[in-house]
Design a protein around this motif. Structure first.
Motif, short mmCIF file in Angstrom:
data_model
loop_
_atom_site.label_atom_id
_atom_site.label_comp_id
_atom_site.label_asym_id
_atom_site.label_seq_id
_atom_site.Cartn_x
_atom_site.Cartn_y
_atom_site.Cartn_z
N ARG A 534 0.84 -1.19 0.00
CA ARG A 534 0.00 0.00 0.00
C ARG A 534 0.88 1.25 0.00
NH1 ARG A 534 -2.55 -1.54 5.66
NH2 ARG A 534 -0.28 -1.60 5.96
N ILE A 535 0.29 2.40 -0.22
CA ILE A 535 1.05 3.66 -0.15
C ILE A 535 1.63 3.83 1.24
CG2 ILE A 535 0.85 6.17 -0.23
CD1 ILE A 535 -1.21 5.86 -2.43
N ILE A 536 0.83 3.48 2.27
CA ILE A 536 1.33 3.63 3.64
C ILE A 536 2.51 2.71 3.92
CG2 ILE A 536 -0.19 1.92 4.75
CD1 ILE A 536 -0.50 3.97 7.05
N ASP A 537 2.54 1.55 3.26
CA ASP A 537 3.69 0.66 3.43
C ASP A 537 4.95 1.32 2.88
OD1 ASP A 537 2.42 -1.71 4.57
OD2 ASP A 537 1.39 -1.88 2.65
N ARG A 538 4.81 1.91 1.71
CA ARG A 538 5.99 2.51 1.06
C ARG A 538 6.46 3.77 1.80
NH1 ARG A 538 6.88 -0.32 -3.40
NH2 ARG A 538 5.15 -1.37 -4.45
N LEU A 539 5.50 4.52 2.35
CA LEU A 539 5.87 5.77 3.02
C LEU A 539 6.29 5.56 4.46
CD1 LEU A 539 3.06 8.16 1.70
CD2 LEU A 539 5.43 7.96 0.89
N LEU A 540 5.64 4.61 5.15
CA LEU A 540 5.82 4.50 6.59
C LEU A 540 6.36 3.14 7.03
CD1 LEU A 540 5.38 5.57 9.51
CD2 LEU A 540 3.03 4.70 9.37
N ILE A 541 5.67 2.07 6.67
CA ILE A 541 5.95 0.76 7.27
C ILE A 541 7.32 0.23 6.86
CG2 ILE A 541 5.05 -1.56 7.62
CD1 ILE A 541 3.23 0.71 8.61
N LEU A 542 7.72 0.44 5.60
CA LEU A 542 8.98 -0.14 5.14
C LEU A 542 10.20 0.67 5.56
CD1 LEU A 542 8.02 -1.25 1.51
CD2 LEU A 542 8.40 -2.71 3.48
N VAL A 544 10.13 4.23 7.80
CA VAL A 544 10.07 4.94 9.07
C VAL A 544 9.96 3.96 10.24
CG1 VAL A 544 8.77 6.62 10.44
CG2 VAL A 544 9.04 6.94 7.95
N LEU A 545 9.20 2.88 10.06
CA LEU A 545 9.02 1.91 11.14
C LEU A 545 10.35 1.27 11.54
CD1 LEU A 545 6.78 0.75 12.91
CD2 LEU A 545 6.57 -1.13 11.29
N SER A 546 11.24 1.09 10.57
CA SER A 546 12.56 0.54 10.90
C SER A 546 13.32 1.46 11.84
CB SER A 546 13.38 0.34 9.61
OG SER A 546 12.78 -0.62 8.79
N MET A 547 13.23 2.75 11.58
CA MET A 547 13.92 3.71 12.46
C MET A 547 13.27 3.73 13.84
SD MET A 547 14.77 6.89 9.86
CE MET A 547 13.13 7.02 9.16
N ILE A 548 11.95 3.67 13.88
CA ILE A 548 11.25 3.65 15.17
C ILE A 548 11.67 2.43 15.97
CG2 ILE A 548 8.99 3.42 16.26
CD1 ILE A 548 7.84 5.03 13.90
N TYR A 549 11.76 1.28 15.29
CA TYR A 549 12.14 0.06 16.00
C TYR A 549 13.55 0.18 16.58
CZ TYR A 549 13.48 -4.70 17.06
OH TYR A 549 13.94 -5.81 17.72
N ARG A 550 14.46 0.74 15.81
CA ARG A 550 15.84 0.87 16.30
C ARG A 550 15.91 1.77 17.53
NH1 ARG A 550 17.08 0.52 10.68
NH2 ARG A 550 17.07 2.78 10.38
N VAL A 551 15.10 2.81 17.56
CA VAL A 551 15.06 3.69 18.72
C VAL A 551 14.52 2.93 19.94
CG1 VAL A 551 13.97 5.74 19.73
CG2 VAL A 551 14.85 5.81 17.38
N ILE A 552 13.45 2.16 19.73
CA ILE A 552 12.88 1.37 20.83
C ILE A 552 13.88 0.35 21.33
CG2 ILE A 552 11.12 -0.37 21.39
CD1 ILE A 552 9.22 1.14 19.50
N PHE A 575 13.01 -5.87 10.61
CA PHE A 575 12.94 -4.42 10.44
C PHE A 575 14.11 -3.84 9.66
CE2 PHE A 575 10.26 -5.39 14.06
CZ PHE A 575 9.16 -4.59 13.85
N ARG A 576 14.90 -4.70 9.04
CA ARG A 576 16.04 -4.19 8.27
C ARG A 576 15.59 -3.77 6.87
NH1 ARG A 576 20.79 -8.59 9.72
NH2 ARG A 576 20.65 -8.38 11.97
#
Length: 576
Positions: A534-542, A544-552, A575-576
């Motif tokens: 989806r668009i949200i996958d390309r913009l966020l999930i693939l 930005v979410l990787s960066m969020i996970y690394r911070v957590i 998350f890589r």
């Protein structure tokens, strides 16, 4: 290209590997003898005796090739540590003797290889020389093929590396991140294989890391790697589904998207379904795949994993231990289906006759019940039938059981209640399955199979039935008490390790803090029900979410369950 029917033969190398949870992903090299002495000679003699028995059985059934681990530990190179080179020389000598046991029986040698495996010294030397991975591997294989003319081919894995359970000087890691890199790897290694007339079996299996992570199911990624490639050495190896070795998966459509010779990977020691501790019969499942594969171009055979896979306490060794009857049955029937086109029932009858068991019809009835029980109680059918993707991974259809662990807790309960809209059907299914298990136990003496294995299955699945009651009914202290008492009885009856080791029951009833409504929002945001992004996958999930996970992971590591961090490669790889 000639038909290829491969079987993995790593089992004998685990003799004496006495740990609670065994990493069955590859030979435990750290436990192999490192020097030559009387004890080491005796160990190698036992391995050869087991391999002889294995090779005799595999050849008699009709396999024509086998796989062992791995190129890394048998290929010498000047950049390796001196002490490792001495050990490799020992391994080369001993494995040459092992190879002969198979080649004498008509089974071709194939060795696995991760891309890429390093030692500290090798990494340093490659960095100093600015040597590319492809260039190094091409040189390594050129020398290796010259040293081992009896090796017919290599099996290349680029989408998974050594897990956290591997403790060895050699450590593999993921270096192929993009489809173009995978294609270039093939373009660089295939000429070496062609020069030596060896086969390169390229596995599309990945754990979802990096852009290459959807290779096993995404048509464009698949085409980017393989389209237009032509080589007499190349064979593509694909798991039958779009995820790991689970049920409820449609046949991988990539089998129909290339004319390159290909084989299907099938697992007969089902790592998520008890590893042969009880009957988890695959015959009818694989028969359906075989029918569909008849319409795919240039499918030349199969790779049967009868021992490899999983981090579990279970330790029955296929084709060698008499107790491995359920793995052996799956393996025999799988080959008869895939190679000879037999129907399941005829294959079971032939196995019964070969092993001198009892009434074949009783065994067939028992296996039908087993198939039903596994599909409906080990899995939760309504959840398993849903197609869900997260990032580059198809979500496994099994939620409550993972390798040798059963999870009974409030977070699993909330997830199941979100995904399952007909809880009454799930509860009725559990009751029916427990009745089927009683029928299986009554059939076992007539069928001539171990009653104790069926009793173990019933005791284990009784916990799953109670867990289902906990998940799909209102909580009461009484259900908690029954679950805790069942767990105590299970632990008292079965040991932590040994020939019939128990599952770990991870139980907890503390309420999960996240409201069900928010779970629904998170699922709808993070997961999708179709393959395409989806668009949200390309913009966020693939991304930005990787960066969020690394911070957590850095600042709030306690938010990530210990099991998810410690098993296999760790959840962070997704998350890589």
């Amino acid at each position: 290209m000639q038909p290829l029917h491969l079987i993995d033969a790593i089992g004998p190398f685990f003799r004496g590997h006495d740990v609670r949870t065994i990493n069955w992903s590859k030979i435990p090299w750290q436990n192999l003898p490192k020097t030559r002495d009387a004890a080491a000679d005796a160990w190698w003699a036992l391995v050869r005796a087991d391999l002889t028995k294995f090779a005799d059985q595999a050849a008699a059934w009709g396999f024509n090739a086998f796989s062992l681990d791995d190129v890394t530990h048998l290929a010498d190179h000047a950049w390796l540590e001196p002490e490792l080179r001495e050990r490799i020389a020992l391994y080369r000598e001993e494995f040459a003797r092992c190879f002969a046991l198979f080649t004498e029986r008509g089974l071709a040698v194939h060795l696995t290889m991760d891309v890429m495996t390093y030692t500290p010294e090798l990494r340093r030397r490659m960095t100093e020389a600015k040597r590319s991975v492809n260039d190094y591997l091409a040189e390594l294989l050129d020398g290796f093929f010259t040293s081992f003319p009896q090796v017919a081919g290599i099996i290349v894995r680029i989408g998974e590396s050594d897990g956290k359970g591997v403790h060895d000087e050699f450590r593999s890691e993921l270096v192929i991140q993009k489809p173009a890199q995978a294609r270039q790897l093939l373009l660089d290694l295939l000429p070496v294989c062609e020069k030596h007339a060896r086969r390169l079996i390229f596995r599309t299996w990945t754990v979802g890391a990096y852009r290459i992570g959807d290779l096993m199911w995404h048509r464009r990624t698949f085409a980017s790697v393989f389209e237009g490639l032509q080589s007499p050495a190349l064979v593509i190896s694909m798991k039958y589904g779009e995820s790991d070795f689970f049920r409820y998966l449609p046949l991988n459509r990539n089998f129909f998207r290339t004319s390159i010779p290909k084989i299907v990977e099938l697992q007969t020691r089902r790592e998520y379904e008890g590893c042969g501790e009880y009957p988890s019969f695959t015959g009818w499942e694989y028969e359906r795949y075989a029918r569909e594969l008849k319409h795919a171009d240039n499918v030349i055979g199969c790779m049967v994993w009868c021992q490899t896979g999983g981090w579990v306490p279970f330790r029955r060794i296929a084709l060698i231990d008499p107790e491995a009857i359920w793995i052996d049955l799956n393996t025999f029937v799988t080959l008869r289906i895939m190679k000879n086109g037999w129907v399941v029932e005829d294959a079971v009858r032939a196995f019964v006759q070969e092993r001198g068991l009892g009434d074949a019809n009783a065994l067939i009835e028992l296996l039908r019940y087993s198939d039903e029980v596994v599909r409906e109680l080990l899995y939760v059918e309504e959840f398993a039938q849903q197609k869900l993707f997260f990032r580059r991974v198809r979500i496994p259809p099994m939620l409550q059981v993972y390798w040798g662990n059963i999870f009974i807790n409030h977070s699993v309960k909330k997830l199941l209640r979100y995904f399952v809209h007909e809880p009454e059907a799930a509860l009725h299914s559990a009751v029916r399955c427990m009745g089927r298990l009683d029928q299986m136990i009554s059939l076992a003496p007539r069928a001539g199979v171990p009653v104790a294995d069926l009793e173990y299955m019933r005791d284990t699945f009784r916990l799953l039935a109670l867990a289902r009651e906990y998940c799909f009914t209102e909580f009461t202290p009484e259900i908690e008490s029954r679950l805790r008492e069942a767990k105590r009885a299970y632990k008292a009856k079965y040991p932590k390790r040994g020939l019939r080791a128990r599952y770990r029951i991870k139980m907890g009833f503390t309420p999960f803090w996240l409201h069900r409504r928010y779970i629904g929002w998170a699922v709808e945001l993070l997961m999708r029900r179709r393959r395409g992004y989806r668009i949200i996958d390309r913009l966020l999930i693939l991304h930005v979410l990787s960066m969020i996970y690394r911070v957590i992971a850095l600042r709030k590591p306690h938010w990530i369950p210990g099991f998810a961090k410690e098993s296999a490669m760790g959840v962070d790889v997704v998350f890589r």
